[in-house]
Design an enzyme around this catalytic site. Sequence first.
Site, PDB file in Angstrom:
ATOM      1  N   GLY A   1       0.837  -1.209   0.000  1.00  0.00           N
ATOM      2  CA  GLY A   1       0.000   0.000   0.000  1.00  0.00           C
ATOM      3  C   GLY A   1       0.858   1.239   0.000  1.00  0.00           C
ATOM      4  O   GLY A   1       2.006   1.212  -0.458  1.00  0.00           O
TER       5      GLY A   1
ATOM      6  N   GLU B   1       5.705  -3.266   0.727  1.00  0.00           N
ATOM      7  CA  GLU B   1       5.669  -3.149  -0.734  1.00  0.00           C
ATOM      8  C   GLU B   1       4.938  -1.855  -1.069  1.00  0.00           C
ATOM      9  O   GLU B   1       3.709  -1.801  -1.030  1.00  0.00           O
ATOM     10  CB  GLU B   1       4.940  -4.359  -1.340  1.00  0.00           C
ATOM     11  CG  GLU B   1       5.673  -5.680  -1.166  1.00  0.00           C
ATOM     12  CD  GLU B   1       6.921  -5.792  -2.041  1.00  0.00           C
ATOM     13  OE1 GLU B   1       7.022  -5.057  -3.046  1.00  0.00           O
ATOM     14  OE2 GLU B   1       7.803  -6.598  -1.714  1.00  0.00           O
TER      15      GLU B   1
ATOM     16  N   CYS C   1       1.520   0.348  -9.030  1.00  0.00           N
ATOM     17  CA  CYS C   1       2.755   0.814  -8.384  1.00  0.00           C
ATOM     18  C   CYS C   1       3.918   0.821  -9.361  1.00  0.00           C
ATOM     19  O   CYS C   1       4.830   1.621  -9.225  1.00  0.00           O
ATOM     20  CB  CYS C   1       3.075  -0.095  -7.202  1.00  0.00           C
ATOM     21  SG  CYS C   1       3.183  -1.823  -7.655  1.00  0.00           S
TER      22      CYS C   1
HETATM   23  P1  NAD Z   1      -5.308   0.628   0.213  1.00  0.00           P
HETATM   24  O1  NAD Z   1      -6.113   1.859   0.506  1.00  0.00           O
HETATM   25  O2  NAD Z   1      -5.993  -0.575  -0.292  1.00  0.00           O
HETATM   26  O3  NAD Z   1      -4.475   0.298   1.534  1.00  0.00           O
HETATM   27  C1  NAD Z   1      -3.624  -0.838   1.607  1.00  0.00           C
HETATM   28  C2  NAD Z   1      -3.948  -1.609   2.855  1.00  0.00           C
HETATM   29  O4  NAD Z   1      -3.702  -0.801   4.001  1.00  0.00           O
HETATM   30  C3  NAD Z   1      -5.415  -2.027   2.943  1.00  0.00           C
HETATM   31  O5  NAD Z   1      -5.495  -3.360   3.367  1.00  0.00           O
HETATM   32  C4  NAD Z   1      -6.002  -1.067   3.937  1.00  0.00           C
HETATM   33  O6  NAD Z   1      -7.118  -1.552   4.621  1.00  0.00           O
HETATM   34  C5  NAD Z   1      -4.842  -0.841   4.870  1.00  0.00           C
HETATM   35  N1  NAD Z   1      -4.954   0.412   5.604  1.00  0.00           N
HETATM   36  C6  NAD Z   1      -5.451   1.580   5.155  1.00  0.00           C
HETATM   37  N2  NAD Z   1      -5.389   2.517   6.122  1.00  0.00           N
HETATM   38  C7  NAD Z   1      -4.827   1.918   7.201  1.00  0.00           C
HETATM   39  C8  NAD Z   1      -4.479   2.357   8.511  1.00  0.00           C
HETATM   40  N3  NAD Z   1      -4.701   3.601   8.919  1.00  0.00           N
HETATM   41  N4  NAD Z   1      -3.898   1.471   9.339  1.00  0.00           N
HETATM   42  C9  NAD Z   1      -3.648   0.213   8.922  1.00  0.00           C
HETATM   43  N5  NAD Z   1      -3.957  -0.253   7.700  1.00  0.00           N
HETATM   44  C10 NAD Z   1      -4.531   0.577   6.849  1.00  0.00           C
HETATM   45  O7  NAD Z   1      -4.212   0.914  -0.847  1.00  0.00           O
HETATM   46  P2  NAD Z   1      -3.421   2.247  -1.159  1.00  0.00           P
HETATM   47  O8  NAD Z   1      -2.509   2.551  -0.034  1.00  0.00           O
HETATM   48  O9  NAD Z   1      -4.313   3.306  -1.691  1.00  0.00           O
HETATM   49  O10 NAD Z   1      -2.589   1.662  -2.396  1.00  0.00           O
HETATM   50  C11 NAD Z   1      -1.947   2.480  -3.264  1.00  0.00           C
HETATM   51  C12 NAD Z   1      -0.487   2.592  -2.901  1.00  0.00           C
HETATM   52  O11 NAD Z   1       0.073   1.293  -2.775  1.00  0.00           O
HETATM   53  C13 NAD Z   1       0.318   3.289  -3.944  1.00  0.00           C
HETATM   54  O12 NAD Z   1       1.307   4.066  -3.338  1.00  0.00           O
HETATM   55  C14 NAD Z   1       0.944   2.141  -4.713  1.00  0.00           C
HETATM   56  O13 NAD Z   1       2.122   2.504  -5.389  1.00  0.00           O
HETATM   57  C15 NAD Z   1       1.191   1.153  -3.628  1.00  0.00           C
HETATM   58  N6  NAD Z   1       1.187  -0.197  -4.163  1.00  0.00           N
HETATM   59  C16 NAD Z   1       2.336  -0.897  -4.127  1.00  0.00           C
HETATM   60  C17 NAD Z   1       2.384  -2.169  -4.668  1.00  0.00           C
HETATM   61  C18 NAD Z   1       3.655  -2.977  -4.655  1.00  0.00           C
HETATM   62  O14 NAD Z   1       3.565  -4.169  -4.931  1.00  0.00           O
HETATM   63  N7  NAD Z   1       4.800  -2.392  -4.375  1.00  0.00           N
HETATM   64  C19 NAD Z   1       1.234  -2.717  -5.231  1.00  0.00           C
HETATM   65  C20 NAD Z   1       0.069  -1.977  -5.224  1.00  0.00           C
HETATM   66  C21 NAD Z   1       0.037  -0.713  -4.682  1.00  0.00           C
END
Ligand code: NAD
Length: 482
Positions: free
Chosen positions: A188, A210, A247
């Site tokens: 995330g 990640e 990402c």
């Molecule tokens: P998201 O909103 O789905 O969050 C990711 C996870 O974090 C979820 O399971 C969510 O419930 C949890 N979460 C959210 N807020 C939280 C909190 N306050 N406390 C604990 N957990 C919490 O996804 P996102 O963050 O919007 O995803 C986008 C980001 O992720 C971008 O920066 C993207 O580049 C990155 N990403 C990285 C990869 C990788 O493989 N490196 C893949 C996909 C996305």
Amino acid sequence: MEELSRSVSELKQTFNTGRTRDVEWRKAQLKGIIKLLDENELQIFQALERDLGKHPVEAYRDEIGVIKKSARFTLSSIDKWVAPTKKQVPLLFYPSKGVVMPEPLGIVLIFSSWNFPFTLSLDPLIGAVSAGNTVVLKPSELAAECSAFLSKTIPLYLDCKAIKIIEGGVEVAEKLLQQKWDKIFYTGNARVARIVMSAASKHLTPVTLELGGKCPAIFGSLSDGDMKVAIKRIASGKWGPCSGQACVGIDYILVEHQHASKLIDLLKKTIKKFYGENMGSLKNLCKIVNKHHFNRLHNLLEDPAVAASIVYGGSLDEQNLFIEPTILLDPPVDAVIMVEEIFGPFLPIITLDDIHESIEFINSREKPLTIYAFTKDESFKKQILAETSSGSVTFNDTFVLNACDNLPFGGVGESGFGRYHGKYSFDTFSHEKAVLERTFYFELEGRHPPWNDFKLQFIRLAYNYDYFGLVLLLLGLKRKFT
Ligand code: NAD
């Protein structure tokens, strides 16, 4: 909270039975994942269509196919991976036997993200079960249909006493983070990653993060033929996976002034061919995941200097959460669009006097998850590798590295740490236990007090010249040191 604690203690009990350490159990889970994907293809297509408007071809390529491939690869390699690896031991300690033995970490927590809701859930799960752990997987609440599907279907195919899917948003995530885990694997954004890491630190729980960031593509000078191929790869790599909500999507392109107009012309033609001409007839593109992200992207274009830099696209359809592939030429480099990760279908093109300036441009920002470079210039390739730092580098293509099971996937610095895919996933969820076994045949008395100059001299020789260990052993045999 009580229910969560109950789930965690059930997983602990399961782990303590030793069941998940059995390689046959691990193989059964991997086969279960393959079966789940085989028997539910249509439902997976539907869930991805509802959450993200993902086309079945894209869904199969980026979510079903790639995970089946990963599970098959793991199945065919697991016997080799679980076996202890013999390691050479210094002569000084002969006769003895050294091995590295992988062991499961215990109970692991996986948080996945919404843009590839199956891949980002199941690929870490493959790593976790292949290494013999019990697992809680929390899919992202933003891909609600996919999350519900995983929660309903996984227990039908996998051992539900060892693998639990817990659905929910921030509140549930926070409660999960209060539990003690043996490993947390988070995908995330970097803001939440800091929350995860700080919760993990309370229990000294290791984490893999990640994350994302701004992935640049360096566009060098290419022949007309190579350029055509490169443009296709850029267009399908930028807008193909989830409309730029990826990402590893290209965040911006760096190109010399002289090549910019040709690059833009070819990109425009390719966008029209791949995705259609105008807003009403666009096809093969995902929608923006939700209103929040739509507004976030909309705001990026609200900056007048950014809006003035649009050379293609720029239309937004709020009702359907749809944004046209959009190219921008030289938006201000301090505008938000050039500072924060775009994570959407906007593609800024930044022109430079000399393509070698791209190195400095990239190095003046956070370390990206990946760098793409389109060039056949070998010395420039070497320079990119030597003078930049990123999770990975791909020359002359876009996101195919993710599907290479033998290459590690993960970031560095602000783009995260830890890695996975293939054997790297197995290692990420294992502890590599060092085991040394000695015999009672000889005793080198020089290692024990009382100390004297003679012992100092021999120990010095032993550590500086490995073969001298043998001599010491022989001397030790004769017990001459006492
Ligand atoms: P998201 O909103 O789905 O969050 C990711 C996870 O974090 C979820 O399971 C969510 O419930 C949890 N979460 C959210 N807020 C939280 C909190 N306050 N406390 C604990 N957990 C919490 O996804 P996102 O963050 O919007 O995803 C986008 C980001 O992720 C971008 O920066 C993207 O580049 C990155 N990403 C990285 C990869 C990788 O493989 N490196 C893949 C996909 C996305």
